[in-house]
Each structure stands twice: as C-alpha cells, then as structure tokens.
Design a protein around this motif. Structure first.
Motif, PDB file in Angstrom:
ATOM      1  N   VAL A  29      -9.952  -3.555   0.339  1.00 48.83           N
ATOM      2  CA  VAL A  29      -8.601  -2.712  -0.182  1.00 48.83           C
ATOM      3  C   VAL A  29      -7.680  -3.417  -0.854  1.00 48.83           C
ATOM      4  CG1 VAL A  29      -6.889  -1.110   0.439  1.00 48.83           C
ATOM      5  CG2 VAL A  29      -8.984  -1.038   1.724  1.00 48.83           C
ATOM      6  N   LEU A  41      -9.940   0.053  -3.345  1.00 50.97           N
ATOM      7  CA  LEU A  41      -8.955   0.605  -3.863  1.00 50.97           C
ATOM      8  C   LEU A  41      -9.016   0.997  -5.424  1.00 50.97           C
ATOM      9  CD1 LEU A  41      -6.264   1.440  -2.458  1.00 50.97           C
ATOM     10  CD2 LEU A  41      -5.230  -0.586  -3.315  1.00 50.97           C
ATOM     11  N   ARG A  47       0.859  -1.229   0.009  1.00 48.67           N
ATOM     12  CA  ARG A  47      -0.084   0.123   0.152  1.00 48.67           C
ATOM     13  C   ARG A  47       0.862   1.253   0.058  1.00 48.67           C
ATOM     14  NH1 ARG A  47      -3.962  -1.724   4.629  1.00 48.67           N
ATOM     15  NH2 ARG A  47      -4.777   0.234   4.397  1.00 48.67           N
ATOM     16  N   LEU A  98       0.468   4.323  -2.917  1.00 48.08           N
ATOM     17  CA  LEU A  98       0.366   5.647  -2.548  1.00 48.08           C
ATOM     18  C   LEU A  98       1.413   6.573  -3.091  1.00 48.08           C
ATOM     19  CD1 LEU A  98      -1.995   4.428  -0.780  1.00 48.08           C
ATOM     20  CD2 LEU A  98      -1.553   6.431   0.793  1.00 48.08           C
ATOM     21  N   HIS A 130      -4.667   6.571   5.428  1.00 43.51           N
ATOM     22  CA  HIS A 130      -4.962   5.393   4.899  1.00 43.51           C
ATOM     23  C   HIS A 130      -4.748   4.212   5.346  1.00 43.51           C
ATOM     24  CE1 HIS A 130      -5.556   2.705   1.309  1.00 43.51           C
ATOM     25  NE2 HIS A 130      -4.483   2.102   1.609  1.00 43.51           N
ATOM     26  N   SER A 187      -7.177   3.768   8.350  1.00 45.34           N
ATOM     27  CA  SER A 187      -8.595   3.483   7.988  1.00 45.34           C
ATOM     28  C   SER A 187      -8.961   2.099   7.737  1.00 45.34           C
ATOM     29  CB  SER A 187      -8.859   4.356   6.638  1.00 45.34           C
ATOM     30  OG  SER A 187      -8.315   3.683   5.592  1.00 45.34           O
ATOM     31  N   ILE A 223     -14.955   6.741   2.022  1.00 43.46           N
ATOM     32  CA  ILE A 223     -13.820   6.713   1.259  1.00 43.46           C
ATOM     33  C   ILE A 223     -14.230   7.750   0.012  1.00 43.46           C
ATOM     34  CG2 ILE A 223     -13.055   4.730  -0.663  1.00 43.46           C
ATOM     35  CD1 ILE A 223     -14.322   2.844   1.655  1.00 43.46           C
ATOM     36  N   TYR A 240      -1.287  10.829   2.128  1.00 39.22           N
ATOM     37  CA  TYR A 240      -2.340  10.320   2.946  1.00 39.22           C
ATOM     38  C   TYR A 240      -1.973   9.049   3.437  1.00 39.22           C
ATOM     39  CZ  TYR A 240      -4.864  13.824   0.217  1.00 39.22           C
ATOM     40  OH  TYR A 240      -5.057  15.067  -0.425  1.00 39.22           O
ATOM     41  N   TRP A 283     -10.907   4.320  -4.620  1.00 43.81           N
ATOM     42  CA  TRP A 283     -10.095   5.295  -4.165  1.00 43.81           C
ATOM     43  C   TRP A 283      -9.180   6.004  -5.110  1.00 43.81           C
ATOM     44  CZ3 TRP A 283      -4.995   6.349  -2.328  1.00 43.81           C
ATOM     45  CH2 TRP A 283      -4.826   7.161  -1.368  1.00 43.81           C
TER      46      TRP A 283
END
Ligand SMILES: O=C(O)CCC(=O)C(=O)O
Ligand SMILES: [Fe+2]
Length: 314
Positions: A192, A231, A143, A147, A159, A162, A269, A155, A234
């Motif tokens: 996610v 995801l 992850r 990002l 993230h 969350s 989200i 974030y 997002w």
C-alpha cells in the motif's frame, strides 16, 4: 542551453503538523501529499517525531544485526516470501535484508531478537520497536490524507484494518569502486504505502512518469514515502506507483529501513465505486493480495515489470 535542472523529489514538511480535521495546516499538507503522489508516487517527508538519539540508535542496531554471522542471520525465516532473511543473490550481491512482521508490537521484535541473540538484545528490540511505532503513525496520517483527498474517507476504518505492517531492514555493501553497481533491481512496490529511511550513503533512485531517474539525496530528518501497486489499483490508477532501484558506488555501506503497509490475505482489494465512472473506467479487477503475490513470485511474475496489470488488469 544548459538550463536543465536536476529533478528532485517533492519535499513535504510534516513538522508541527496540526492533526485537527480541516485545520488550514492539515489541508495544505494534504494537498501537497496528493499532488506529489499523483505526479511522482513519491515524496520526501520531514517529520519531527524522531529524537536524534533514536535515529542514531537505528543505524548502530542495523550494523550490529548485519555483522552477525550469516548462519545466525539465516535463522530469521518466514513463511511469507521476502519477510525473512534475503541475501547472497548473484543478481544483487551487495544486498541483504531482514524482515520483522508487525514490528510496532514489541513482542514481535523480541521474538526475532531472541532467535538471533542468545540473551535477546533489549536495546535492539526497544530501538526497532519505538522506531516502527512512530513510523506507523506517519503511515496512518498519510493514508488518511489520501482517502480524504480522494473523497472516500468513509472507507478509512476498513482501509486501515485491511493491512499489516512489515519492517524490513537492509544493508548494501559498498562495491569498493567508484563505478556504479546495482544495489537493488528496478521494481515497483507491491504493497500500500512504503516509508523508507536511510543513512547518509546515497543510492536510491526513483523514476519519473516520463522515464527520468531522480537520485534521492538523504538529509538527516527525512523519509521517503512511496505508493505501492496496491494503492495504485485501489485508487483506480489515480496515484502513481513509481519504479525505483538502488545504485551503489564507493566504499561505504548503505543501511536503510522500509515500513511497508501490506494488505491482509483474504481481504479483497477493489476500487471504491466513487472512484469508478465513465471518465475513469475500472482498471483492475478485484483481487486478493496473497493470490497476486503468488503470481508475482512465480518465475514468470519475477520477469514481469507490469505484474499487477498482467494479473488483474481489465
Ligand atoms: O533501500 C532502499 O532505500 C529501497 C528498498 C526498496 O525499494 C524495497 O525494499 O522495496
Ligand atoms: Fe521498493
């Protein structure tokens, strides 16, 4: 003629990964991850953090678990749909699964084993806990890479905070025939990121963007990493969330595990503003995952292959 090759999932090597920011090795693996997730929403990862004993212990533990009487397995209940015991479904008669919320916390695994075995089962809790701990590390690495690739690493903390983790363990009985039978119906994951691990029995198939099925050939030290609808939404559609299913044949049982990072209820989200512009208009309205799941698990939602679009597509 005859030049068509069997499509395969991209294979990415996480062994000896250098975790230092901007190290050439980190940057290389990160670019491979991003490319695979845009094109396939999925890749095979080799990751060296799992000692051989732990990998073998996992499958011994799963056999022990699913060999329990059905009445005992049914004691694994949860208020959340699909987090407790699931099985005995006429559509997928070969399939059974059980969930452990936040299995990376030892107490949670212990409370499950205390329900299923009279004197608990220390070996089982230790194995599943260590396994989940290592896997959450891989989830966080992936992850972070995502990002950074999207240019929205500011974030990252929000993230990561969350989500919760669910470890789901699964058994698919061998259908006792060489014909191919459905193990698990075609779906996209709703969460996610999912990290799958399995024994040597094949069965997982992942659909490419142009509708071809890729059969995954498991090798001992490798995992399958997959993007879920969360995801996809997002990232404002940049990362693909692939359809996949399990098809079984033969006599042997297939055991698999999935570590699912799942948005916490109440967290909204919403694609970061950096990912929305004229070229990339907003695809999904901001939403709460728990509200989405209410739709997804409704009668209509269960028949809807594009539930996320129906629920909050713009
Ligand atoms: O057993 C597997 O490898 C796949 C399971 C799966 O797709 C799921 O639980 O969402
Ligand atoms: Fe899945």
């Amino acid at each position: 003629m005859g030049s068509e090759t069997t499509p395969k999932l991209p294979l990415i090597d996480f062994t000896n990964l250098n975790l230092e920011a901007k190290s050439p090795n980190w940057e290389l693996v990160k670019s491979q991850v991003y490319k695979a997730l845009v094109e396939y929403g999925c890749f095979e990862a080799s990751f060296d953090k799992f000692p051989l004993e732990l990998r073998q212990a996992i499958f011994a533990s799963l056999e022990e678990l699913f060999d329990l009487p059905l009445q005992t397995k049914l004691l694994n209940v949860s208020k959340k749909p699909y987090h407790g015991y699931v099985g005995q479904y006429s559509m997928v008669p070969l399939y059974e699964s059980m969930g452990i919320d936040d299995a990376n916390i030892l107490e949670n695994v212990k409370s499950m084993t205390n329900i299923l075995w009279q004197d608990g089962n220390q070996n089982f809790s230790k194995t599943l806990h260590s396994f989940s701990e290592e896997l959450t590390e891989l989830d966080q690495i992936i992850r972070k890479m995502i990002l950074e690739s999207l240019g929205v690493e500011k974030y990252l903390e929000e993230h990561m905070n969350s989500t919760n983790y669910l470890l789901r363990v699964m058994k698919y009985k061998g259908p006792q025939t060489s014909d191919t039978k459905l193990g698990l119906s075609t779906h996209t994951d709703k969460n996610v990121v999912t990290i799958l691990y399995q024994n040597q029995v094949e069965g997982l198939e992942v659909m490419t963007k142009d509708g071809k099925w890729i059969s995954y050939k498991p090798t001992q030290g490798s995992f399958v990493v997959m993007i879920g609808d969360t995801l996809h939404a997002w990232s404002n559609g940049r990362l693909h969330s692939p359809f996949h299913r399990v098809m079984m044949s033969g006599n042997e049982a297939r055991y698999s595990t999935g570590l699912f990072s799942i948005p916490k209820g109440g967290y909204i989200i919403k694609a970061p503003e950096e990912l929305v512009d004229e070229e990339h208009p907003l695809l999904f309205k901001p939403y709460d995952h728990v509200d989405f799941l209410k739709y997804y698990y409704s009668e209509k939602g269960q028949r809807d292959q594009f539930a996320m679009h129906t629920f909050c597509g713009v």
